[in-house]
Motif scaffolding. Structure first.
Motif, PDB file in Angstrom:
ATOM      1  N   ILE A  37       0.839  -1.201   0.000  1.00  0.00           N
ATOM      2  CA  ILE A  37       0.000   0.000   0.000  1.00  0.00           C
ATOM      3  C   ILE A  37       0.876   1.254   0.000  1.00  0.00           C
ATOM      4  CG2 ILE A  37      -1.629   1.343   1.386  1.00  0.00           C
ATOM      5  CD1 ILE A  37      -2.817  -1.364   2.292  1.00  0.00           C
ATOM      6  N   VAL A  38       1.898   1.265   0.849  1.00  0.00           N
ATOM      7  CA  VAL A  38       2.739   2.448   0.994  1.00  0.00           C
ATOM      8  C   VAL A  38       3.743   2.565  -0.162  1.00  0.00           C
ATOM      9  CG1 VAL A  38       4.420   3.602   2.489  1.00  0.00           C
ATOM     10  CG2 VAL A  38       2.454   2.440   3.497  1.00  0.00           C
ATOM     11  N   PHE A  39       4.359   1.446  -0.530  1.00  0.00           N
ATOM     12  CA  PHE A  39       5.372   1.425  -1.598  1.00  0.00           C
ATOM     13  C   PHE A  39       4.944   0.427  -2.680  1.00  0.00           C
ATOM     14  CE2 PHE A  39       7.741   2.027   2.436  1.00  0.00           C
ATOM     15  CZ  PHE A  39       8.130   3.341   2.244  1.00  0.00           C
ATOM     16  N   PRO A  40       4.017   0.786  -3.572  1.00  0.00           N
ATOM     17  CA  PRO A  40       3.532  -0.186  -4.556  1.00  0.00           C
ATOM     18  C   PRO A  40       4.583  -0.606  -5.579  1.00  0.00           C
ATOM     19  CG  PRO A  40       2.632   1.965  -5.022  1.00  0.00           C
ATOM     20  CD  PRO A  40       3.360   2.077  -3.712  1.00  0.00           C
ATOM     21  N   LYS A  41       5.697   0.163  -5.708  1.00  0.00           N
ATOM     22  CA  LYS A  41       6.746  -0.219  -6.660  1.00  0.00           C
ATOM     23  C   LYS A  41       7.462  -1.499  -6.223  1.00  0.00           C
ATOM     24  CE  LYS A  41       7.820   4.348  -8.443  1.00  0.00           C
ATOM     25  NZ  LYS A  41       8.840   5.374  -8.613  1.00  0.00           N
ATOM     26  N   ILE A  42       7.306  -1.883  -4.967  1.00  0.00           N
ATOM     27  CA  ILE A  42       7.934  -3.114  -4.479  1.00  0.00           C
ATOM     28  C   ILE A  42       7.373  -4.336  -5.208  1.00  0.00           C
ATOM     29  CG2 ILE A  42       8.091  -4.640  -2.460  1.00  0.00           C
ATOM     30  CD1 ILE A  42       8.349  -2.180  -0.740  1.00  0.00           C
ATOM     31  N   GLY A  43       6.078  -4.321  -5.534  1.00  0.00           N
ATOM     32  CA  GLY A  43       5.446  -5.463  -6.211  1.00  0.00           C
ATOM     33  C   GLY A  43       6.078  -5.788  -7.555  1.00  0.00           C
ATOM     34  N   PRO A  44       6.121  -4.830  -8.493  1.00  0.00           N
ATOM     35  CA  PRO A  44       6.749  -5.148  -9.777  1.00  0.00           C
ATOM     36  C   PRO A  44       8.242  -5.441  -9.651  1.00  0.00           C
ATOM     37  CG  PRO A  44       5.481  -3.100  -9.941  1.00  0.00           C
ATOM     38  CD  PRO A  44       5.461  -3.526  -8.516  1.00  0.00           C
ATOM     39  N   ILE A  45       8.910  -4.766  -8.717  1.00  0.00           N
ATOM     40  CA  ILE A  45      10.340  -5.027  -8.532  1.00  0.00           C
ATOM     41  C   ILE A  45      10.547  -6.445  -8.004  1.00  0.00           C
ATOM     42  CG2 ILE A  45      12.357  -4.368  -7.145  1.00  0.00           C
ATOM     43  CD1 ILE A  45      11.408  -1.459  -7.460  1.00  0.00           C
ATOM     44  N   PHE A  46       9.701  -6.879  -7.080  1.00  0.00           N
ATOM     45  CA  PHE A  46       9.796  -8.237  -6.558  1.00  0.00           C
ATOM     46  C   PHE A  46       9.573  -9.265  -7.666  1.00  0.00           C
ATOM     47  CE2 PHE A  46       7.674 -11.995  -4.760  1.00  0.00           C
ATOM     48  CZ  PHE A  46       8.693 -12.453  -3.935  1.00  0.00           C
ATOM     49  N   LEU A  47       8.548  -9.048  -8.486  1.00  0.00           N
ATOM     50  CA  LEU A  47       8.297  -9.976  -9.597  1.00  0.00           C
ATOM     51  C   LEU A  47       9.461  -9.989 -10.585  1.00  0.00           C
ATOM     52  CD1 LEU A  47       4.518  -9.350 -10.335  1.00  0.00           C
ATOM     53  CD2 LEU A  47       5.554 -11.298  -9.192  1.00  0.00           C
ATOM     54  N   PRO A  97      15.626  -3.716 -12.214  1.00  0.00           N
ATOM     55  CA  PRO A  97      14.354  -4.428 -12.038  1.00  0.00           C
ATOM     56  C   PRO A  97      13.121  -3.574 -12.331  1.00  0.00           C
ATOM     57  CG  PRO A  97      15.314  -3.935  -9.910  1.00  0.00           C
ATOM     58  CD  PRO A  97      16.328  -3.544 -10.944  1.00  0.00           C
ATOM     59  N   PHE A  98      13.143  -2.285 -11.995  1.00  0.00           N
ATOM     60  CA  PHE A  98      11.947  -1.478 -12.238  1.00  0.00           C
ATOM     61  C   PHE A  98      11.773  -1.175 -13.721  1.00  0.00           C
ATOM     62  CE2 PHE A  98       9.232   2.358 -12.051  1.00  0.00           C
ATOM     63  CZ  PHE A  98       8.147   1.756 -11.438  1.00  0.00           C
ATOM     64  N   SER A  99      12.873  -1.003 -14.442  1.00  0.00           N
ATOM     65  CA  SER A  99      12.767  -0.787 -15.893  1.00  0.00           C
ATOM     66  C   SER A  99      12.182  -2.017 -16.568  1.00  0.00           C
ATOM     67  CB  SER A  99      14.138  -0.478 -16.480  1.00  0.00           C
ATOM     68  OG  SER A  99      14.640   0.711 -15.939  1.00  0.00           O
ATOM     69  N   PHE A 100      12.632  -3.201 -16.133  1.00  0.00           N
ATOM     70  CA  PHE A 100      12.057  -4.422 -16.701  1.00  0.00           C
ATOM     71  C   PHE A 100      10.584  -4.545 -16.327  1.00  0.00           C
ATOM     72  CE2 PHE A 100      10.864  -8.887 -16.293  1.00  0.00           C
ATOM     73  CZ  PHE A 100      11.037  -9.280 -17.598  1.00  0.00           C
ATOM     74  N   ALA A 101      10.237  -4.168 -15.094  1.00  0.00           N
ATOM     75  CA  ALA A 101       8.847  -4.258 -14.659  1.00  0.00           C
ATOM     76  C   ALA A 101       7.950  -3.348 -15.495  1.00  0.00           C
ATOM     77  CB  ALA A 101       8.731  -3.901 -13.178  1.00  0.00           C
ATOM     78  N   LYS A 102       8.458  -2.164 -15.857  1.00  0.00           N
ATOM     79  CA  LYS A 102       7.676  -1.254 -16.697  1.00  0.00           C
ATOM     80  C   LYS A 102       7.364  -1.902 -18.040  1.00  0.00           C
ATOM     81  CE  LYS A 102       9.350   3.201 -15.030  1.00  0.00           C
ATOM     82  NZ  LYS A 102      10.127   4.395 -15.400  1.00  0.00           N
ATOM     83  N   ILE A 103       8.386  -2.535 -18.623  1.00  0.00           N
ATOM     84  CA  ILE A 103       8.191  -3.180 -19.926  1.00  0.00           C
ATOM     85  C   ILE A 103       7.389  -4.463 -19.778  1.00  0.00           C
ATOM     86  CG2 ILE A 103       9.375  -4.292 -21.846  1.00  0.00           C
ATOM     87  CD1 ILE A 103      11.727  -2.361 -21.273  1.00  0.00           C
TER      88      ILE A 103
END
Length: 184
Positions: A37-47, A97-103
């Motif tokens: 909830i607080v840091f939603p960027k953790i989800g895509p980075i974790f995946l 990881p976040f760049s890959f998550a965006k794509i």
């Protein structure tokens, strides 16, 4: 032939003895929900990190297998090249990881948005659908807006999705903690 078992615990005693496991599980799920909830960027980075680690293990396995097959197979070098490419891809994913998550998350969300837009427009333009109530038309318009949001803001949509997952995780974790404490 009848048999009786005398040492069987009833359910209440079993529940009282097993309260710690759901408490720990509920605590972990609650913390994960709060973080999403607080840091939603953790989800895509974790995946992305999990996918990168999977590719890394796969690449190392194929590289090792290629060296083991080098004496008996003619095309062992194909496995070596594939393993090397998988290792390079894994390192890039783990490095960004976040760049890959965006794509990686953006493409399916855009495709899903296009599907929602096309399907809802077909419903709105269908002659049989035009005779239906205003609630159905409102639902189709809402789906078109959701599709546009998915198409033009996939990262925002993904982060919103992880916030919803966080809310459900938080609620489920609190429920597990409450249930574990009631067993105690």
């Amino acid at each position: 032939m009848k048999q009786t078992i005398e040492d069987v615990e009833n359910n209440e005693e079993l529940n009282r003895s097993m309260w710690l496991y759901p408490l720990i599980r509920g605590g972990i799920i609650t913390v994960a929900g709060i973080l999403l909830i607080v840091f939603p960027k953790i989800g895509p980075i974790f995946l992305s990190a999990v996918f990168g680690l999977y590719l890394l293990v796969l690449g190392i396995g194929q590289t090792v297998l290629s060296f083991k097959l080098s004496g008996s197979r003619d095309r062992w070098w194909q496995l070596l090249i594939r393993g090397g490419l998988l290792i390079i891809a894994a390192v890039l994913i783990l490095w960004y990881p976040f760049s890959f998550a965006k794509i990686g998350m953006g493409i399916p969300l855009v495709v899903g948005g296009l599907f929602l837009i096309i399907n809802s427009l077909q419903d709105l333009l269908s002659p049989s659908f035009q005779n239906s109530g205003s609630l159905s038309r409102f639902g189709s318009i809402f789906m078109i807006i959701l599709g546009v949001l998915l198409c033009f803001a996939p990262v925002f949509s993904a982060l919103l999705l992880f916030r919803f997952i966080g809310l459900f995780s938080l609620a489920g974790g609190i429920f597990l903690i409450q249930r574990a404490l009631s067993f105690r």
